[in-house]
Motif scaffolding. Structure first.
Motif, mmCIF file in Angstrom:
data_model
loop_
_atom_site.group_PDB
_atom_site.id
_atom_site.type_symbol
_atom_site.label_atom_id
_atom_site.label_comp_id
_atom_site.label_asym_id
_atom_site.label_seq_id
_atom_site.Cartn_x
_atom_site.Cartn_y
_atom_site.Cartn_z
ATOM 1 N N VAL A 1 -14.166 26.089 19.171
ATOM 2 C CA VAL A 1 -14.186 24.849 19.909
ATOM 3 C C VAL A 1 -14.776 23.619 19.065
ATOM 4 C CG1 VAL A 1 -14.396 26.122 21.962
ATOM 5 C CG2 VAL A 1 -16.325 25.150 20.959
ATOM 6 N N LYS A 2 -14.624 22.630 19.551
ATOM 7 C CA LYS A 2 -15.195 21.339 18.961
ATOM 8 C C LYS A 2 -15.603 20.445 20.385
ATOM 9 C CE LYS A 2 -10.848 18.843 18.308
ATOM 10 N NZ LYS A 2 -9.966 19.709 18.846
ATOM 11 N N VAL A 3 -16.669 19.492 19.755
ATOM 12 C CA VAL A 3 -16.971 18.509 20.946
ATOM 13 C C VAL A 3 -15.919 17.864 21.707
ATOM 14 C CG1 VAL A 3 -18.561 16.462 21.390
ATOM 15 C CG2 VAL A 3 -19.332 18.498 19.644
ATOM 16 N N GLY A 4 -15.950 17.978 23.039
ATOM 17 C CA GLY A 4 -14.977 17.116 23.718
ATOM 18 C C GLY A 4 -13.785 18.218 24.312
ATOM 19 N N ASP A 5 -13.946 19.302 23.538
ATOM 20 C CA ASP A 5 -13.055 20.590 24.174
ATOM 21 C C ASP A 5 -13.176 20.971 25.704
ATOM 22 O OD1 ASP A 5 -11.620 20.497 21.970
ATOM 23 O OD2 ASP A 5 -12.028 22.468 21.264
ATOM 24 N N LYS A 6 -12.258 21.130 26.318
ATOM 25 C CA LYS A 6 -12.198 21.735 27.905
ATOM 26 C C LYS A 6 -12.474 23.272 27.553
ATOM 27 C CE LYS A 6 -11.869 17.905 30.275
ATOM 28 N NZ LYS A 6 -13.056 17.047 30.670
ATOM 29 N N ASN B 1 -14.600 29.507 31.814
ATOM 30 C CA ASN B 1 -15.358 30.479 31.842
ATOM 31 C C ASN B 1 -14.793 31.776 31.081
ATOM 32 O OD1 ASN B 1 -17.357 32.527 32.488
ATOM 33 N ND2 ASN B 1 -17.224 32.271 34.521
ATOM 34 N N GLY B 2 -15.391 32.348 30.107
ATOM 35 C CA GLY B 2 -14.922 33.338 29.174
ATOM 36 C C GLY B 2 -14.264 32.846 28.040
ATOM 37 N N ASP B 3 -13.937 31.844 27.630
ATOM 38 C CA ASP B 3 -13.148 31.424 26.373
ATOM 39 C C ASP B 3 -14.331 31.657 25.271
ATOM 40 O OD1 ASP B 3 -11.161 30.416 27.864
ATOM 41 O OD2 ASP B 3 -11.464 28.351 27.459
ATOM 42 N N VAL B 4 -13.904 32.034 24.037
ATOM 43 C CA VAL B 4 -14.676 32.307 23.095
ATOM 44 C C VAL B 4 -14.920 30.858 22.416
ATOM 45 C CG1 VAL B 4 -14.500 33.158 20.724
ATOM 46 C CG2 VAL B 4 -13.351 34.297 22.518
ATOM 47 N N VAL B 5 -16.369 30.641 22.314
ATOM 48 C CA VAL B 5 -16.908 29.353 21.755
ATOM 49 C C VAL B 5 -17.186 29.747 20.193
ATOM 50 C CG1 VAL B 5 -18.897 27.807 21.857
ATOM 51 C CG2 VAL B 5 -17.829 28.643 23.936
ATOM 52 N N CYS B 6 -17.798 30.767 19.774
ATOM 53 C CA CYS B 6 -17.761 31.077 18.440
ATOM 54 C C CYS B 6 -17.879 32.539 18.222
ATOM 55 C CB CYS B 6 -19.218 30.383 17.975
ATOM 56 S SG CYS B 6 -20.552 31.111 18.682
ATOM 57 N N VAL B 7 -18.212 33.099 16.784
ATOM 58 C CA VAL B 7 -18.258 34.284 16.595
ATOM 59 C C VAL B 7 -19.202 34.771 15.556
ATOM 60 C CG1 VAL B 7 -17.081 36.378 15.334
ATOM 61 C CG2 VAL B 7 -15.722 34.694 16.662
ATOM 62 N N LEU B 8 -20.228 35.588 15.983
ATOM 63 C CA LEU B 8 -21.360 35.964 15.323
ATOM 64 C C LEU B 8 -21.270 37.201 14.463
ATOM 65 C CD1 LEU B 8 -24.243 34.803 17.982
ATOM 66 C CD2 LEU B 8 -23.166 33.357 16.087
ATOM 67 N N LEU C 1 -22.409 20.642 19.990
ATOM 68 C CA LEU C 1 -22.560 22.040 19.183
ATOM 69 C C LEU C 1 -23.757 22.084 18.471
ATOM 70 C CD1 LEU C 1 -18.710 22.457 17.902
ATOM 71 C CD2 LEU C 1 -19.972 23.764 19.525
ATOM 72 N N LYS C 2 -24.362 23.067 18.467
ATOM 73 C CA LYS C 2 -26.075 23.058 17.946
ATOM 74 C C LYS C 2 -25.826 23.650 16.682
ATOM 75 C CE LYS C 2 -28.339 20.848 20.904
ATOM 76 N NZ LYS C 2 -29.215 19.750 20.866
ATOM 77 N N ILE C 3 -24.462 24.407 16.241
ATOM 78 C CA ILE C 3 -24.380 25.116 14.933
ATOM 79 C C ILE C 3 -23.162 24.850 14.215
ATOM 80 C CG2 ILE C 3 -25.146 27.348 16.164
ATOM 81 C CD1 ILE C 3 -22.467 27.901 16.859
ATOM 82 N N LYS C 4 -23.149 25.228 12.921
ATOM 83 C CA LYS C 4 -22.223 25.159 11.984
ATOM 84 C C LYS C 4 -21.796 26.481 11.171
ATOM 85 C CE LYS C 4 -24.537 22.483 8.989
ATOM 86 N NZ LYS C 4 -25.568 22.195 8.950
ATOM 87 N N ILE D 1 -22.541 23.003 27.457
ATOM 88 C CA ILE D 1 -21.470 22.747 28.208
ATOM 89 C C ILE D 1 -21.682 22.288 29.626
ATOM 90 C CG2 ILE D 1 -19.151 24.103 29.171
ATOM 91 C CD1 ILE D 1 -19.773 26.180 26.770
ATOM 92 N N GLU D 2 -20.908 21.143 29.852
ATOM 93 C CA GLU D 2 -21.206 20.399 31.192
ATOM 94 C C GLU D 2 -20.146 20.627 32.001
ATOM 95 O OE1 GLU D 2 -22.786 16.450 30.505
ATOM 96 O OE2 GLU D 2 -24.659 17.387 30.000
#
Length: 170
Positions: free
Chosen positions: A117-122, A125-132, A152-155, A169-170
Protein backbone atom coordinates in the motif's frame (compact mmCIF):
# COMPACT_ATOMS: atom_id res chain seq x y z
CA UNK A 1 3.99 -23.76 17.91
CA UNK A 2 2.24 -26.32 15.76
CA UNK A 3 4.11 -28.21 13.00
CA UNK A 4 2.77 -30.60 10.36
CA UNK A 5 4.76 -32.87 8.05
CA UNK A 6 3.50 -33.37 4.50
CA UNK A 7 1.64 -36.68 3.99
CA UNK A 8 1.36 -37.26 7.75
CA UNK A 9 -1.99 -36.53 9.36
CA UNK A 10 -0.60 -35.96 12.86
CA UNK A 11 0.33 -32.47 14.02
CA UNK A 12 3.37 -32.01 16.26
CA UNK A 13 3.61 -29.34 18.93
CA UNK A 14 6.94 -27.82 19.82
CA UNK A 15 8.07 -24.99 22.04
CA UNK A 16 11.18 -23.52 23.61
CA UNK A 17 10.94 -24.00 27.37
CA UNK A 18 14.19 -22.37 28.44
CA UNK A 19 17.17 -20.68 26.81
CA UNK A 20 20.19 -22.22 28.54
CA UNK A 21 22.86 -20.20 26.71
CA UNK A 22 23.31 -18.36 23.42
CA UNK A 23 23.05 -21.56 21.36
CA UNK A 24 21.50 -24.03 23.82
CA UNK A 25 17.84 -24.56 24.57
CA UNK A 26 15.54 -26.84 26.50
CA UNK A 27 12.68 -27.61 24.11
CA UNK A 28 9.49 -29.64 24.32
CA UNK A 29 8.17 -31.70 21.40
CA UNK A 30 4.95 -33.66 21.94
CA UNK A 31 5.20 -33.22 25.74
CA UNK A 32 8.75 -34.64 25.86
CA UNK A 33 11.69 -32.41 26.83
CA UNK A 34 14.87 -32.38 24.74
CA UNK A 35 18.24 -30.62 24.91
CA UNK A 36 19.02 -28.67 21.70
CA UNK A 37 22.43 -27.20 20.91
CA UNK A 38 22.82 -25.24 17.67
CA UNK A 39 26.30 -25.77 16.24
CA UNK A 40 26.06 -23.77 13.01
CA UNK A 41 23.28 -21.83 11.32
CA UNK A 42 23.27 -19.80 8.11
CA UNK A 43 21.01 -18.99 5.17
CA UNK A 44 21.49 -22.45 3.63
CA UNK A 45 20.81 -24.59 6.70
CA UNK A 46 21.91 -25.58 10.15
CA UNK A 47 23.72 -28.23 12.16
CA UNK A 48 22.63 -29.11 15.67
CA UNK A 49 22.75 -31.67 18.46
CA UNK A 50 19.42 -32.93 19.74
CA UNK A 51 19.88 -34.99 22.90
CA UNK A 52 23.58 -35.39 21.92
CA UNK A 53 22.76 -36.75 18.43
CA UNK A 54 24.09 -34.77 15.44
CA UNK A 55 21.63 -33.59 12.77
CA UNK A 56 22.01 -31.55 9.59
CA UNK A 57 19.26 -29.50 7.91
CA UNK A 58 19.44 -27.92 4.44
CA UNK A 59 16.84 -25.33 3.48
CA UNK A 60 15.42 -25.91 0.00
CA UNK A 61 12.44 -23.55 -0.30
CA UNK A 62 10.61 -21.23 2.12
CA UNK A 63 7.12 -19.83 1.81
CA UNK A 64 4.74 -18.07 4.19
CA UNK A 65 4.17 -20.97 6.56
CA UNK A 66 5.75 -23.87 4.69
CA UNK A 67 9.38 -24.90 4.49
CA UNK A 68 10.92 -27.56 2.24
CA UNK A 69 14.02 -28.96 3.94
CA UNK A 70 16.33 -31.97 3.89
CA UNK A 71 16.99 -33.40 7.38
CA UNK A 72 19.84 -35.91 7.58
CA UNK A 73 19.35 -36.66 3.87
CA UNK A 74 15.55 -37.06 4.07
CA UNK A 75 13.46 -34.46 2.15
CA UNK A 76 10.54 -33.04 4.18
CA UNK A 77 7.93 -30.35 3.77
CA UNK A 78 7.04 -28.77 7.10
CA UNK A 79 3.96 -26.65 7.62
CA UNK A 80 5.38 -24.32 10.27
CA UNK A 81 1.98 -23.49 11.66
CA UNK A 82 -1.31 -24.40 10.09
CA UNK A 83 -2.87 -21.21 11.46
CA UNK A 84 0.11 -18.81 11.21
CA UNK A 85 -1.59 -16.26 8.91
CA UNK A 86 -4.72 -16.31 11.11
CA UNK A 87 -2.68 -15.77 14.30
CA UNK A 88 -0.65 -12.89 12.83
CA UNK A 89 -3.87 -11.33 11.49
CA UNK A 90 -5.65 -11.66 14.84
CA UNK A 91 -2.64 -10.28 16.75
CA UNK A 92 -2.48 -7.22 14.52
CA UNK A 93 -6.07 -6.46 15.51
CA UNK A 94 -7.77 -8.23 12.60
CA UNK A 95 -10.26 -10.08 14.77
CA UNK A 96 -11.55 -6.79 16.16
CA UNK A 97 -13.70 -5.33 13.39
CA UNK A 98 -14.64 -2.28 15.46
CA UNK A 99 -11.05 -1.38 16.19
CA UNK A 100 -10.32 2.25 16.95
CA UNK A 101 -6.61 1.55 17.17
CA UNK A 102 -4.74 3.65 14.59
CA UNK A 103 -1.34 1.94 14.67
CA UNK A 104 -0.73 -1.31 12.83
CA UNK A 105 2.09 -3.04 14.73
CA UNK A 106 4.39 -5.91 13.85
CA UNK A 107 3.73 -9.06 15.86
CA UNK A 108 7.08 -10.56 14.82
CA UNK A 109 10.60 -9.30 14.26
CA UNK A 110 11.69 -9.41 10.64
CA UNK A 111 12.73 -7.71 7.44
CA UNK A 112 10.27 -5.79 5.26
CA UNK A 113 10.17 -7.71 1.95
CA UNK A 114 7.43 -5.67 0.27
CA UNK A 115 4.92 -2.91 0.95
CA UNK A 116 1.56 -3.43 -0.73
CA UNK A 117 0.00 0.00 0.00
CA UNK A 118 0.97 3.66 -0.14
CA UNK A 119 -0.08 6.69 1.88
CA UNK A 120 -3.62 7.71 0.92
CA UNK A 121 -4.74 4.21 -0.13
CA UNK A 122 -8.07 2.96 1.17
CA UNK A 123 -7.79 -0.44 2.84
CA UNK A 124 -10.32 -2.91 4.14
CA UNK A 125 -10.02 -5.04 7.24
CA UNK A 126 -7.78 -7.96 6.20
CA UNK A 127 -6.04 -6.32 3.22
CA UNK A 128 -2.31 -7.05 3.04
CA UNK A 129 -0.31 -3.96 4.07
CA UNK A 130 3.19 -5.46 3.89
CA UNK A 131 5.11 -8.72 3.87
CA UNK A 132 7.74 -9.49 6.52
CA UNK A 133 10.39 -12.19 6.39
CA UNK A 134 11.31 -13.80 9.68
CA UNK A 135 13.25 -17.03 10.18
CA UNK A 136 13.10 -17.79 6.44
CA UNK A 137 9.31 -17.44 6.35
CA UNK A 138 7.34 -14.70 4.66
CA UNK A 139 4.33 -13.47 6.60
CA UNK A 140 1.64 -11.14 5.25
CA UNK A 141 0.71 -8.39 7.71
CA UNK A 142 -2.93 -7.44 7.20
CA UNK A 143 -4.88 -4.30 8.03
CA UNK A 144 -6.63 -4.46 11.38
CA UNK A 145 -9.55 -2.32 10.18
CA UNK A 146 -11.16 -0.46 7.28
CA UNK A 147 -9.67 2.96 6.69
CA UNK A 148 -7.10 5.08 4.92
CA UNK A 149 -3.33 4.68 5.18
CA UNK A 150 -2.25 7.96 6.82
CA UNK A 151 1.42 7.14 7.35
CA UNK A 152 3.90 4.35 6.58
CA UNK A 153 6.67 3.93 9.13
CA UNK A 154 8.63 1.39 7.06
CA UNK A 155 10.53 1.03 3.79
CA UNK A 156 11.41 -2.13 1.87
CA UNK A 157 14.55 -3.66 3.36
CA UNK A 158 13.94 -2.21 6.85
CA UNK A 159 14.30 -4.46 9.87
CA UNK A 160 11.48 -4.27 12.40
CA UNK A 161 11.11 -5.53 15.94
CA UNK A 162 8.04 -7.01 17.53
CA UNK A 163 5.52 -4.24 18.37
CA UNK A 164 7.12 -1.70 16.02
CA UNK A 165 4.57 0.53 14.28
CA UNK A 166 4.36 -0.36 10.59
CA UNK A 167 1.56 1.98 9.48
CA UNK A 168 -1.12 4.36 10.73
CA UNK A 169 -4.61 3.60 9.47
CA UNK A 170 -7.52 5.96 10.26
Amino acid sequence: MEFKLEDIEETFNGEIINKISNNEYLIKIQDKEHHLQILNINSRGMEFLLDNHFHSVNYIENQTAEMKIVVDGVPLTVNMHTKLDEIVYRNTGGADTGSTQINLRSQIPGKVVSIEVKVGDKVKNGDVVCVLESMKMQVSVKSHKDGEVKNLKIKEGDSVNKNDILAEIE
